[in-house]
Design an enzyme around this catalytic site. Sequence first.
Site: not given
Length: 124
Positions: A103, A110, A112
């Site tokens: 996704g 990055h 999260h």
Amino acid sequence: MKRLRMLYSGMSNCIFCKIIAGEIPSKKIYEDDEIFAFHDINPAAPVHFLVIPKKHIENVMELEPEDTMLAGRLLHKAQELACEQGLQEKGGRFVINAKSHGGQTVDHLHLHVLGGRALGWPPG
Ligand code: AMP
Ligand code: ZN
């Protein structure tokens, strides 16, 4: 100067490289010579921020052995910032989405960091 910044930060059409370069505004949490962190524009939890390398690496599948220190620093910085954002006691989630099945929507690595409420598992 602009060209130099682009060379330094990688792909010229990458939204996160533009955030690092200050060409797109962000709610910055932290910056050093290798790492940048900022609040997610569409938070999925009360605390939701992103920790990214300044080096343009498309995703975790593209990590090279030479990136080992950087990857370790990224995770440790995420932990430090999570504590600063109030997640030390109850924790949260540290997530890296990769490519289509993961996704991933922005092709700049990055991490999260989410917290501030109980998070469901497994993801859909
Ligand atoms: P992913 O789906 O793992 O690639 O995550 C990309 C994340 O970047 C999403 O959570 C978006 O909300 C976030 N995002 C996209 N554009 C921006 C932006 N300009 N500033 C902050 N976060 C952003
Ligand atoms: Zn980039």
